[in-house]
Scaffold this motif. Structure first.
Motif, PDB file in Angstrom:
ATOM      1  N   SER A 158      38.086 -20.311   1.283  1.00  0.00           N
ATOM      2  CA  SER A 158      37.426 -19.411   0.894  1.00  0.00           C
ATOM      3  C   SER A 158      36.051 -19.963   0.339  1.00  0.00           C
ATOM      4  CB  SER A 158      37.705 -18.638  -0.191  1.00  0.00           C
ATOM      5  OG  SER A 158      37.081 -17.459  -0.629  1.00  0.00           O
ATOM      6  N   VAL A 159      35.520 -19.925  -0.684  1.00  0.00           N
ATOM      7  CA  VAL A 159      34.171 -20.685  -1.096  1.00  0.00           C
ATOM      8  C   VAL A 159      34.371 -21.994  -0.721  1.00  0.00           C
ATOM      9  CG1 VAL A 159      34.801 -20.747  -3.438  1.00  0.00           C
ATOM     10  CG2 VAL A 159      32.344 -20.427  -2.705  1.00  0.00           C
ATOM     11  N   GLY A 160      35.630 -22.678  -0.966  1.00  0.00           N
ATOM     12  CA  GLY A 160      35.752 -23.938  -0.562  1.00  0.00           C
ATOM     13  C   GLY A 160      35.175 -24.491   0.501  1.00  0.00           C
ATOM     14  N   GLU A 161      35.185 -23.541   1.543  1.00  0.00           N
ATOM     15  CA  GLU A 161      34.342 -23.965   2.749  1.00  0.00           C
ATOM     16  C   GLU A 161      33.031 -24.517   2.677  1.00  0.00           C
ATOM     17  OE1 GLU A 161      36.205 -22.182   6.814  1.00  0.00           O
ATOM     18  OE2 GLU A 161      35.222 -20.498   5.819  1.00  0.00           O
ATOM     19  N   ILE A 162      32.421 -24.271   1.581  1.00  0.00           N
ATOM     20  CA  ILE A 162      31.284 -24.698   1.655  1.00  0.00           C
ATOM     21  C   ILE A 162      31.052 -26.083   1.024  1.00  0.00           C
ATOM     22  CG2 ILE A 162      29.040 -24.296   0.265  1.00  0.00           C
ATOM     23  CD1 ILE A 162      29.596 -21.374  -0.066  1.00  0.00           C
ATOM     24  N   THR A 163      31.932 -26.370   0.299  1.00  0.00           N
ATOM     25  CA  THR A 163      32.230 -27.643  -0.430  1.00  0.00           C
ATOM     26  C   THR A 163      32.734 -28.558   0.964  1.00  0.00           C
ATOM     27  OG1 THR A 163      33.191 -27.016  -2.210  1.00  0.00           O
ATOM     28  CG2 THR A 163      33.395 -29.365  -1.835  1.00  0.00           C
ATOM     29  N   ALA A 164      33.383 -28.039   1.857  1.00  0.00           N
ATOM     30  CA  ALA A 164      33.958 -28.886   3.229  1.00  0.00           C
ATOM     31  C   ALA A 164      32.893 -28.993   3.952  1.00  0.00           C
ATOM     32  CB  ALA A 164      35.011 -27.816   3.722  1.00  0.00           C
ATOM     33  N   ALA A 165      31.987 -28.171   4.055  1.00  0.00           N
ATOM     34  CA  ALA A 165      30.792 -28.151   4.776  1.00  0.00           C
ATOM     35  C   ALA A 165      29.958 -29.280   4.523  1.00  0.00           C
ATOM     36  CB  ALA A 165      29.981 -26.810   4.932  1.00  0.00           C
ATOM     37  N   TYR A 166      29.927 -29.650   2.866  1.00  0.00           N
ATOM     38  CA  TYR A 166      29.047 -30.544   2.454  1.00  0.00           C
ATOM     39  C   TYR A 166      29.738 -32.176   2.720  1.00  0.00           C
ATOM     40  CZ  TYR A 166      27.598 -34.267  -0.846  1.00  0.00           C
ATOM     41  OH  TYR A 166      27.210 -35.357  -1.573  1.00  0.00           O
ATOM     42  N   THR A 167      31.186 -32.300   2.684  1.00  0.00           N
ATOM     43  CA  THR A 167      31.913 -33.417   2.943  1.00  0.00           C
ATOM     44  C   THR A 167      31.931 -33.616   4.378  1.00  0.00           C
ATOM     45  OG1 THR A 167      34.209 -32.274   3.397  1.00  0.00           O
ATOM     46  CG2 THR A 167      33.417 -32.730   0.927  1.00  0.00           C
ATOM     47  N   ALA A 168      31.865 -32.556   5.348  1.00  0.00           N
ATOM     48  CA  ALA A 168      31.693 -33.070   6.768  1.00  0.00           C
ATOM     49  C   ALA A 168      30.335 -33.118   6.944  1.00  0.00           C
ATOM     50  CB  ALA A 168      32.216 -31.909   7.557  1.00  0.00           C
ATOM     51  N   GLY A 169      29.326 -33.250   6.269  1.00  0.00           N
ATOM     52  CA  GLY A 169      27.779 -33.381   6.637  1.00  0.00           C
ATOM     53  C   GLY A 169      27.073 -32.295   7.161  1.00  0.00           C
ATOM     54  N   ILE A 170      27.758 -31.174   7.313  1.00  0.00           N
ATOM     55  CA  ILE A 170      26.881 -29.907   7.920  1.00  0.00           C
ATOM     56  C   ILE A 170      25.942 -29.445   7.075  1.00  0.00           C
ATOM     57  CG2 ILE A 170      27.441 -27.308   8.297  1.00  0.00           C
ATOM     58  CD1 ILE A 170      30.320 -28.311   9.256  1.00  0.00           C
ATOM     59  N   PHE A 171      25.941 -29.668   5.694  1.00  0.00           N
ATOM     60  CA  PHE A 171      24.971 -29.244   4.691  1.00  0.00           C
ATOM     61  C   PHE A 171      24.784 -30.454   3.809  1.00  0.00           C
ATOM     62  CE2 PHE A 171      26.347 -24.380   3.877  1.00  0.00           C
ATOM     63  CZ  PHE A 171      25.585 -24.124   4.732  1.00  0.00           C
ATOM     64  N   ASP A 172      23.675 -30.838   3.220  1.00  0.00           N
ATOM     65  CA  ASP A 172      23.360 -31.628   2.256  1.00  0.00           C
ATOM     66  C   ASP A 172      23.601 -30.945   0.742  1.00  0.00           C
ATOM     67  OD1 ASP A 172      21.061 -29.962   1.675  1.00  0.00           O
ATOM     68  OD2 ASP A 172      19.645 -31.578   2.602  1.00  0.00           O
ATOM     69  N   ALA A 173      23.550 -31.825  -0.365  1.00  0.00           N
ATOM     70  CA  ALA A 173      23.877 -30.963  -1.499  1.00  0.00           C
ATOM     71  C   ALA A 173      23.123 -29.907  -1.858  1.00  0.00           C
ATOM     72  CB  ALA A 173      23.876 -32.094  -2.544  1.00  0.00           C
ATOM     73  N   ARG A 174      21.811 -30.164  -1.699  1.00  0.00           N
ATOM     74  CA  ARG A 174      21.032 -28.878  -2.122  1.00  0.00           C
ATOM     75  C   ARG A 174      21.249 -27.587  -1.393  1.00  0.00           C
ATOM     76  NH1 ARG A 174      17.424 -29.743  -6.317  1.00  0.00           N
ATOM     77  NH2 ARG A 174      16.320 -27.652  -5.773  1.00  0.00           N
ATOM     78  N   THR A 175      21.307 -27.845   0.121  1.00  0.00           N
ATOM     79  CA  THR A 175      21.662 -26.576   0.684  1.00  0.00           C
ATOM     80  C   THR A 175      23.056 -26.078   0.490  1.00  0.00           C
ATOM     81  OG1 THR A 175      20.513 -27.894   2.780  1.00  0.00           O
ATOM     82  CG2 THR A 175      21.842 -25.886   3.436  1.00  0.00           C
ATOM     83  N   ALA A 176      24.090 -26.763   0.258  1.00  0.00           N
ATOM     84  CA  ALA A 176      25.296 -26.387  -0.191  1.00  0.00           C
ATOM     85  C   ALA A 176      25.032 -25.669  -1.605  1.00  0.00           C
ATOM     86  CB  ALA A 176      26.334 -27.472  -0.356  1.00  0.00           C
ATOM     87  N   GLY A 177      24.067 -25.960  -2.546  1.00  0.00           N
ATOM     88  CA  GLY A 177      23.944 -25.247  -3.785  1.00  0.00           C
ATOM     89  C   GLY A 177      23.337 -24.004  -3.428  1.00  0.00           C
ATOM     90  N   ALA A 178      22.436 -23.947  -2.697  1.00  0.00           N
ATOM     91  CA  ALA A 178      21.584 -22.761  -2.302  1.00  0.00           C
ATOM     92  C   ALA A 178      22.503 -21.750  -1.613  1.00  0.00           C
ATOM     93  CB  ALA A 178      20.106 -22.926  -1.641  1.00  0.00           C
ATOM     94  N   PHE A 179      23.244 -22.259  -0.525  1.00  0.00           N
ATOM     95  CA  PHE A 179      23.892 -21.431  -0.016  1.00  0.00           C
ATOM     96  C   PHE A 179      24.913 -20.582  -0.788  1.00  0.00           C
ATOM     97  CE2 PHE A 179      27.539 -19.941   3.107  1.00  0.00           C
ATOM     98  CZ  PHE A 179      26.738 -19.546   3.871  1.00  0.00           C
TER      99      PHE A 179
END
Length: 306
Positions: free
Chosen positions: A91-112
């Motif tokens: 679920s929302v953990g996919e956003i964390t996963a996107a960060y760990t995989a380099g899809i998002f940087d930290a601020r983009t993950a936070g904004a999303f």
């Protein structure tokens, strides 16, 4: 192969970020993530009570921020990061996963996650809904009982667990007339997530999708859509948008882990739920729950051994 798993909403507890921000750099990063998400994560991660952090608009950014802090601490060198075979989030953990995989940087993950959580909270406020875990039984019987009670399957969690979502009255009727061999356990969440009740949130998030810059993943990442690996960052984020109103297929993710040759699983903070599911769905696979910084050494040992 070691898989990193990132938990979803409902796993947060009062004060769970306190030990993580004893490190000043982590405290600074948490403040930056809160600024991006539009939430005071330092306050809510340390002193806010259970009712406050149950609010979807607070809980989701907290969970993603916790996972980011834990990931940064775990893979504190390129050599250690290279030991990770793949990642997935629930679920929302996919956003964390996107960060760990380099899809998002930290601020983009936070904004999303800030936008996602606000939109889902708005949908949840339109009509009172909730979720319950249905544990055990025969899947076909469980799905039939959900349909009979005007409920939707929100999560297929594997290991004999399906999460039902809908109105409290219908969930209570399901509990009182549970299918043979099942237990129905109410969950502390504020809405019928991953169902048609979230259609407006999905559409509003899709309308702003272009605001979020992505990169392609640097390691394997599996999607909740059908448990499949996704090779492009933009596709993964598009699937996350649709997932707001679609069931989470964590059972399919775990099946993909097994097919890929998983030899160990590490769950990031706030951990425990996905390790529990792995014990039933990935029997015999070593698993470590990173709940506090004290757990990092055990997780690092699991990485080093693989």
């Amino acid at each position: 192969m070691i898989v990193i798993s990132c938990p979803g909403q409902g796993s947060q507890t009062p004060g769970f970020l306190s030990p993580w921000i004893e490190d000043e750099a982590n405290r600074t990063l948490l403040g930056e993530l809160g600024e991006a998400a539009g939430v005071d994560l330092v306050l809510h991660g340390t002193v806010s009570d259970a009712d406050t952090i149950r609010d979807t608009a607070v809980a989701q950014p907290l969970i993603v921020a916790a996972g980011i802090l834990a990931w940064n601490a775990l893979v504190d060198s390129p050599e250690r990061a290279a030991l990770v075979g793949g990642v997935a989030g629930h679920s929302v953990g996919e956003i964390t996963a996107a960060y760990t995989a380099g899809i998002f940087d930290a601020r983009t993950a936070g904004a999303f996650v800030g936008l996602r959580s606000r939109l889902m909270a708005e949908d949840a406020a339109k009509i009172v809904t909730s979720m319950s875990a249905v544990v055990g039984g025969v899947e076909a019987d469980v799905l039939a009982a959900l349909e009979e009670n005007d409920l939707s399957p929100a999560n297929f969690n594997g290991g004999g667990q399906i999460v039902a979502a809908g109105t409290p009255e219908n969930l209570e009727r399901l509990r009182e007339n549970a299918p043979r061999g099942t237990r129905v356990i109410p969950l502390q969440v504020a809405g019928a997530f991953h169902t048609a009740y979230m259609a407006d949130a999905r559409d509003a998030l899709a309308a702003r999708r272009a605001e979020f810059t992505t990169a392609d993943p640097v390691r394997t990442i599996w999607s909740n859509h059908a448990g499949e690996p996704v090779e492009r960052g933009d596709e993964f984020v598009d699937l996350m948008v649709q997932q707001v109103a679609r069931p989470v297929r964590w059972d399919a993710c775990m099946a993909s882990f097994a097919d890929a040759g998983i030899t160990g699983l590490i769950e990031l903070t706030p951990a425990g739920t996905l390790v529990g599911l792995a014990k039933r769905g990935l029997k015999g696979t070593p698993a470590v729950a990173v709940k506090t910084p004290d757990d990092l050494d055990v997780a690092a040992q699991l990485l080093a051994g693989h």
